[in-house]
Design a protein around this motif. Sequence first.
Motif, PDB file in Angstrom:
ATOM      1  N   THR A   1       0.983  -0.837  -0.019  1.00  0.00           N
ATOM      2  CA  THR A   1       0.261   0.245  -0.157  1.00  0.00           C
ATOM      3  C   THR A   1       1.097   0.727   0.046  1.00  0.00           C
ATOM      4  O   THR A   1       1.910   1.699   0.048  1.00  0.00           O
ATOM      5  N   GLY A   2       0.309   1.952  -0.225  1.00  0.00           N
ATOM      6  CA  GLY A   2       0.813   3.699  -0.409  1.00  0.00           C
ATOM      7  C   GLY A   2       0.349   4.441  -1.072  1.00  0.00           C
ATOM      8  O   GLY A   2       0.739   5.875  -1.101  1.00  0.00           O
ATOM      9  N   TYR A   3      -0.434   4.121  -1.693  1.00  0.00           N
ATOM     10  CA  TYR A   3      -0.878   4.805  -2.683  1.00  0.00           C
ATOM     11  C   TYR A   3      -1.336   6.454  -2.355  1.00  0.00           C
ATOM     12  O   TYR A   3      -1.455   7.177  -2.850  1.00  0.00           O
ATOM     13  N   SER A   4      -1.495   6.418  -1.357  1.00  0.00           N
ATOM     14  CA  SER A   4      -2.962   7.704  -0.917  1.00  0.00           C
ATOM     15  C   SER A   4      -1.704   8.411  -0.235  1.00  0.00           C
ATOM     16  O   SER A   4      -2.513   9.685  -0.496  1.00  0.00           O
ATOM     17  N   SER A   5      -0.797   8.105   0.325  1.00  0.00           N
ATOM     18  CA  SER A   5      -0.007   8.862   1.221  1.00  0.00           C
ATOM     19  C   SER A   5       0.413   9.582   0.105  1.00  0.00           C
ATOM     20  O   SER A   5       1.195  10.821   0.029  1.00  0.00           O
ATOM     21  N   ALA A   6       1.058   8.718  -0.914  1.00  0.00           N
ATOM     22  CA  ALA A   6       2.045   9.491  -2.035  1.00  0.00           C
ATOM     23  C   ALA A   6       1.322   9.839  -3.067  1.00  0.00           C
ATOM     24  O   ALA A   6       1.908  11.549  -3.217  1.00  0.00           O
ATOM     25  N   CYS A   7      -0.114  10.229  -2.535  1.00  0.00           N
ATOM     26  CA  CYS A   7      -0.602  10.900  -3.999  1.00  0.00           C
ATOM     27  C   CYS A   7      -0.684  12.688  -2.656  1.00  0.00           C
ATOM     28  O   CYS A   7      -0.553  13.538  -3.529  1.00  0.00           O
ATOM     29  N   THR A   8      -1.254  12.282  -1.400  1.00  0.00           N
ATOM     30  CA  THR A   8      -1.216  13.699  -0.368  1.00  0.00           C
ATOM     31  C   THR A   8       0.510  14.719  -0.379  1.00  0.00           C
ATOM     32  O   THR A   8       0.085  15.781  -0.680  1.00  0.00           O
TER      33      THR A   8
ATOM     34  N   THR B   1       8.764  15.410   2.573  1.00  0.00           N
ATOM     35  CA  THR B   1       7.237  15.678   2.745  1.00  0.00           C
ATOM     36  C   THR B   1       5.966  13.851   3.076  1.00  0.00           C
ATOM     37  O   THR B   1       5.699  13.630   3.627  1.00  0.00           O
ATOM     38  N   GLY B   2       7.302  12.882   1.655  1.00  0.00           N
ATOM     39  CA  GLY B   2       6.555  11.620   1.584  1.00  0.00           C
ATOM     40  C   GLY B   2       6.942  10.987   3.024  1.00  0.00           C
ATOM     41  O   GLY B   2       5.854  10.322   3.378  1.00  0.00           O
ATOM     42  N   ARG B   3       8.168  11.482   4.148  1.00  0.00           N
ATOM     43  CA  ARG B   3       7.993  10.241   4.683  1.00  0.00           C
ATOM     44  C   ARG B   3       7.167  11.054   6.372  1.00  0.00           C
ATOM     45  O   ARG B   3       6.186   9.644   7.060  1.00  0.00           O
ATOM     46  N   VAL B   4       6.669  12.253   6.509  1.00  0.00           N
ATOM     47  CA  VAL B   4       6.002  12.695   7.064  1.00  0.00           C
ATOM     48  C   VAL B   4       4.395  12.182   6.977  1.00  0.00           C
ATOM     49  O   VAL B   4       3.709  12.217   7.784  1.00  0.00           O
TER      50      VAL B   4
END
Length: 399
Positions: A113-120, A336-339
């Motif tokens: 998973t990780g699509y939503s966090s990457a989009c944000t 940003t990505g990690r946060v």
Amino acid sequence: MQNWKRNLIVCWFGMFMTGMGLSQIAPVLPLYIQHLGVDNTALIEQFSGIAFGVTFIISAIFSPIWGLAADKFGRKSMLLRASLGMAIVIGCMGFAQNVYQLIGLRLLQGVITGYSSACTALIATQTDREHAGWALGTLSTSSIAGTLLGPMIGGYIAENLGFQEVFFITGALLLIAFIATALFVNESFTRQDRMVLSIKETWGTVPHKSLTLILFVSSFVMTLALYSVQPILTIYITQLSSTTSHVALLAGMTFSASGLASIVAASQLGKLSDKIGPQKVMLAALIVAGLIFIPQAFVTDPWQLMALRFVLGLAIAGLIPSVNTLLKRITPDSLTGRVFGFNMSAGYLGVFGGSVLGGQVAAYLGIRSVFFITGALLLVNAVWVYFKVYKNIRIAEYA
């Protein structure tokens, strides 16, 4: 069309597909597990709980890891990885031969998973400041809309086409999201090897730890509040309704009411946060959400509950973009990505924690106690935000 607007459209579509895919599978899981050969009702319930929960627990663990990868390799590469990976894994669920293969694939889904966090993270870093609140608010409606429509679509597909087709169609939709991302998302990204840090080292470099932690907790509490009622909503509707003939429909409408309100209000409240400050919208939304939970314990018919859940959705719509906008303002682009990955983990833990909290509190203290305890948590969070964010911290200092 401006680059950030095109990115927003594609990310909205991708997050909508992701949210719909995750939610439309949930109501089908018990029936699919029975289809795979499990006949005992208790075992079906047990396996359904494991299959549903394992995805969110594993996602909470891996979201910061994929956030780190997004900061290293770019957010678009993570969108491509997650959308293609989920398309393949969810499609393979339709070929599962037994419940253990299904649970294994659900676990693998949590890993990739990780699509939503990457989009944000992509929208937060690629959108100019004056449009950031509106863009993030609009983006937040995508997963809400997907989650709202998913159960209805999944049930319709399962009833008319079959259980396996739910997974095949969901995989196909995610494959379309992958193709759209590959063709239309454009990211201005420069890799910086010096920022490749461990999770512990990353937290050490976060400039405003106290404020960031408050925002993480707010995301957790907000998601917990939404999902605390989910396990007991149908039972509560049964108690409130004078007839049992339309309980399922009333429960679905009541659950969807908050999602519908969020879709309507999220972008407008995001635009408002651009004008008056996200900390003001966040505080007001927490107070309203906390207060609106209390009368839900005193309703006497389902329509009253439905109306209150709609108002709750309006408040929740103000929280999501406000938290994301504040995180964007106080976080360097290199982190940003990690946060946002950490923040997504907080949300996943809220989903799991809310489901557990609602069921346990209802079992030991009664259903109405769920509303009191959830409302109290939101109001305590509001007090914390007031003293640590709204009153003592000038957000302009972090701009």
